[in-house]
Design a protein around this motif. Sequence first.
Motif, PDB file in Angstrom:
ATOM      1  N   SER A 138       0.801  -1.307   0.288  1.00  0.00           N
ATOM      2  CA  SER A 138      -0.020   0.049   0.165  1.00  0.00           C
ATOM      3  C   SER A 138       0.993   1.330   0.476  1.00  0.00           C
ATOM      4  CB  SER A 138      -0.661  -0.285   0.951  1.00  0.00           C
ATOM      5  OG  SER A 138       0.039  -0.314   2.062  1.00  0.00           O
ATOM      6  N   PRO A 139       0.272   2.163  -0.486  1.00  0.00           N
ATOM      7  CA  PRO A 139       1.323   3.466  -0.279  1.00  0.00           C
ATOM      8  C   PRO A 139       1.542   3.950   0.938  1.00  0.00           C
ATOM      9  CG  PRO A 139      -0.466   4.022  -1.385  1.00  0.00           C
ATOM     10  CD  PRO A 139      -0.765   2.380  -0.932  1.00  0.00           C
ATOM     11  N   VAL A 140       0.618   3.895   2.092  1.00  0.00           N
ATOM     12  CA  VAL A 140       1.197   3.786   3.582  1.00  0.00           C
ATOM     13  C   VAL A 140       2.770   3.133   3.457  1.00  0.00           C
ATOM     14  CG1 VAL A 140       0.162   4.188   6.288  1.00  0.00           C
ATOM     15  CG2 VAL A 140      -0.427   4.730   4.174  1.00  0.00           C
ATOM     16  N   GLN A 141       2.234   1.901   3.491  1.00  0.00           N
ATOM     17  CA  GLN A 141       3.119   1.018   3.995  1.00  0.00           C
ATOM     18  C   GLN A 141       4.954   1.534   2.448  1.00  0.00           C
ATOM     19  OE1 GLN A 141       1.942  -2.902   1.935  1.00  0.00           O
ATOM     20  NE2 GLN A 141       1.225  -3.744   4.166  1.00  0.00           N
ATOM     21  N   ALA A 142       4.418   1.896   1.304  1.00  0.00           N
ATOM     22  CA  ALA A 142       5.798   1.856   0.447  1.00  0.00           C
ATOM     23  C   ALA A 142       6.073   3.437   1.331  1.00  0.00           C
ATOM     24  CB  ALA A 142       5.193   2.887  -0.143  1.00  0.00           C
ATOM     25  N   LEU A 143       5.783   4.176   1.914  1.00  0.00           N
ATOM     26  CA  LEU A 143       5.920   5.599   3.081  1.00  0.00           C
ATOM     27  C   LEU A 143       7.205   5.280   3.975  1.00  0.00           C
ATOM     28  CD1 LEU A 143       5.305   8.393   2.315  1.00  0.00           C
ATOM     29  CD2 LEU A 143       3.783   8.304   3.495  1.00  0.00           C
ATOM     30  N   LEU A 144       6.782   4.090   4.877  1.00  0.00           N
ATOM     31  CA  LEU A 144       6.894   4.064   6.072  1.00  0.00           C
ATOM     32  C   LEU A 144       8.210   2.897   5.573  1.00  0.00           C
ATOM     33  CD1 LEU A 144       4.115   2.227   8.057  1.00  0.00           C
ATOM     34  CD2 LEU A 144       5.689   4.476   8.721  1.00  0.00           C
ATOM     35  N   GLN A 145       7.942   2.056   4.557  1.00  0.00           N
ATOM     36  CA  GLN A 145       9.726   1.865   4.327  1.00  0.00           C
ATOM     37  C   GLN A 145      10.743   2.665   3.024  1.00  0.00           C
ATOM     38  OE1 GLN A 145       9.155  -1.005   1.153  1.00  0.00           O
ATOM     39  NE2 GLN A 145       8.184  -2.512   2.388  1.00  0.00           N
ATOM     40  N   ILE A 146      10.245   4.011   2.729  1.00  0.00           N
ATOM     41  CA  ILE A 146      11.480   4.875   1.982  1.00  0.00           C
ATOM     42  C   ILE A 146      11.628   5.710   3.280  1.00  0.00           C
ATOM     43  CG2 ILE A 146      11.082   7.792   1.218  1.00  0.00           C
ATOM     44  CD1 ILE A 146       9.331   6.565  -0.422  1.00  0.00           C
ATOM     45  N   ASP A 147      11.001   6.406   4.407  1.00  0.00           N
ATOM     46  CA  ASP A 147      11.700   6.945   6.012  1.00  0.00           C
ATOM     47  C   ASP A 147      12.213   5.645   6.238  1.00  0.00           C
ATOM     48  OD1 ASP A 147       9.236   8.614   5.952  1.00  0.00           O
ATOM     49  OD2 ASP A 147       8.164   7.967   7.018  1.00  0.00           O
ATOM     50  N   LYS A 172      20.388   6.099   6.414  1.00  0.00           N
ATOM     51  CA  LYS A 172      21.314   6.663   5.555  1.00  0.00           C
ATOM     52  C   LYS A 172      21.013   5.279   3.723  1.00  0.00           C
ATOM     53  CE  LYS A 172      22.452   9.159   7.966  1.00  0.00           C
ATOM     54  NZ  LYS A 172      21.600  10.677   8.485  1.00  0.00           N
ATOM     55  N   LYS A 173      19.867   5.187   3.526  1.00  0.00           N
ATOM     56  CA  LYS A 173      20.286   4.739   2.146  1.00  0.00           C
ATOM     57  C   LYS A 173      19.222   5.036   1.268  1.00  0.00           C
ATOM     58  CE  LYS A 173      22.151   0.381   3.826  1.00  0.00           C
ATOM     59  NZ  LYS A 173      23.092   0.430   3.102  1.00  0.00           N
ATOM     60  N   ILE A 174      19.456   4.809  -0.166  1.00  0.00           N
ATOM     61  CA  ILE A 174      18.162   5.828  -1.405  1.00  0.00           C
ATOM     62  C   ILE A 174      17.048   4.468  -0.670  1.00  0.00           C
ATOM     63  CG2 ILE A 174      17.978   6.167  -3.779  1.00  0.00           C
ATOM     64  CD1 ILE A 174      21.537   6.549  -3.790  1.00  0.00           C
ATOM     65  N   PRO A 175      16.056   5.088  -1.358  1.00  0.00           N
ATOM     66  CA  PRO A 175      14.587   4.655  -0.863  1.00  0.00           C
ATOM     67  C   PRO A 175      14.722   3.475  -2.304  1.00  0.00           C
ATOM     68  CG  PRO A 175      14.195   7.102  -0.980  1.00  0.00           C
ATOM     69  CD  PRO A 175      16.303   6.628  -0.921  1.00  0.00           C
ATOM     70  N   SER A 176      13.638   2.392  -2.680  1.00  0.00           N
ATOM     71  CA  SER A 176      13.436   2.106  -3.126  1.00  0.00           C
ATOM     72  C   SER A 176      12.634   3.132  -4.965  1.00  0.00           C
ATOM     73  CB  SER A 176      12.614   0.835  -3.683  1.00  0.00           C
ATOM     74  OG  SER A 176      12.212   0.521  -4.536  1.00  0.00           O
ATOM     75  N   PRO A 177      13.034   3.278  -6.107  1.00  0.00           N
ATOM     76  CA  PRO A 177      11.938   3.609  -6.837  1.00  0.00           C
ATOM     77  C   PRO A 177      10.966   2.755  -7.427  1.00  0.00           C
ATOM     78  CG  PRO A 177      14.089   3.227  -7.409  1.00  0.00           C
ATOM     79  CD  PRO A 177      14.278   2.128  -6.291  1.00  0.00           C
ATOM     80  N   SER A 178      10.265   1.555  -6.168  1.00  0.00           N
ATOM     81  CA  SER A 178       9.040   1.263  -6.601  1.00  0.00           C
ATOM     82  C   SER A 178       8.449   1.812  -5.907  1.00  0.00           C
ATOM     83  CB  SER A 178       9.384  -0.571  -6.866  1.00  0.00           C
ATOM     84  OG  SER A 178       9.832  -0.449  -5.702  1.00  0.00           O
ATOM     85  N   ASP A 179       8.430   1.333  -4.163  1.00  0.00           N
ATOM     86  CA  ASP A 179       8.392   2.356  -3.340  1.00  0.00           C
ATOM     87  C   ASP A 179       7.554   3.942  -3.544  1.00  0.00           C
ATOM     88  OD1 ASP A 179       8.167   0.433  -1.403  1.00  0.00           O
ATOM     89  OD2 ASP A 179      10.228   1.267  -0.464  1.00  0.00           O
ATOM     90  N   ASP A 212       6.484  15.899   1.794  1.00  0.00           N
ATOM     91  CA  ASP A 212       7.475  15.672   2.517  1.00  0.00           C
ATOM     92  C   ASP A 212       7.967  14.973   2.910  1.00  0.00           C
ATOM     93  OD1 ASP A 212       6.679  18.134   3.848  1.00  0.00           O
ATOM     94  OD2 ASP A 212       5.299  17.422   5.336  1.00  0.00           O
ATOM     95  N   THR A 213       7.913  13.477   2.231  1.00  0.00           N
ATOM     96  CA  THR A 213       8.639  12.973   1.883  1.00  0.00           C
ATOM     97  C   THR A 213       9.352  12.699   0.442  1.00  0.00           C
ATOM     98  OG1 THR A 213       7.797  10.983   3.090  1.00  0.00           O
ATOM     99  CG2 THR A 213       9.082   9.895   1.553  1.00  0.00           C
ATOM    100  N   LEU A 214       9.191  12.945  -0.337  1.00  0.00           N
ATOM    101  CA  LEU A 214      10.032  13.730  -1.614  1.00  0.00           C
ATOM    102  C   LEU A 214      10.418  14.913  -1.293  1.00  0.00           C
ATOM    103  CD1 LEU A 214       6.990  12.996  -3.906  1.00  0.00           C
ATOM    104  CD2 LEU A 214       8.231  11.608  -3.848  1.00  0.00           C
TER     105      LEU A 214
END
Length: 123
Positions: A30-39, A45-52, A67-69
Amino acid sequence: TELRQSYNQETNYTGNDDACLDLEPEGEISPVQALLQIDMALDNKKIPSPSDVETILKPGRLGRRRDTLRRILSECFDLRGKCVPALTGDSVFRFVTTCTIEELGVFVLGKLRQNLAHYDGFS
């Protein structure tokens, strides 16, 4: 198990009722899960996944999207302020805080895809 069966009978519960809890197709987050994975990636200190990032850009209400972007641009690429190119192809740059989510998202995805192969963490 008897207690569970009686509960299921009292509430007219069926096994299919669980399907309504997971609105995403199998294998998608879900978008909420993706947001949490990006955070979590940014916190580590990792680069987030483009799929997230693609997932959080799907249409729908989602707080903290901008804010996340903005955090991705700031922490991963050291970009702030007037750095987002317009989608119209102009040579004009827009502020991260005032451009559209679509412009910001396309720019962030481009930066992630461009640099993902080169870096395992922040520069």
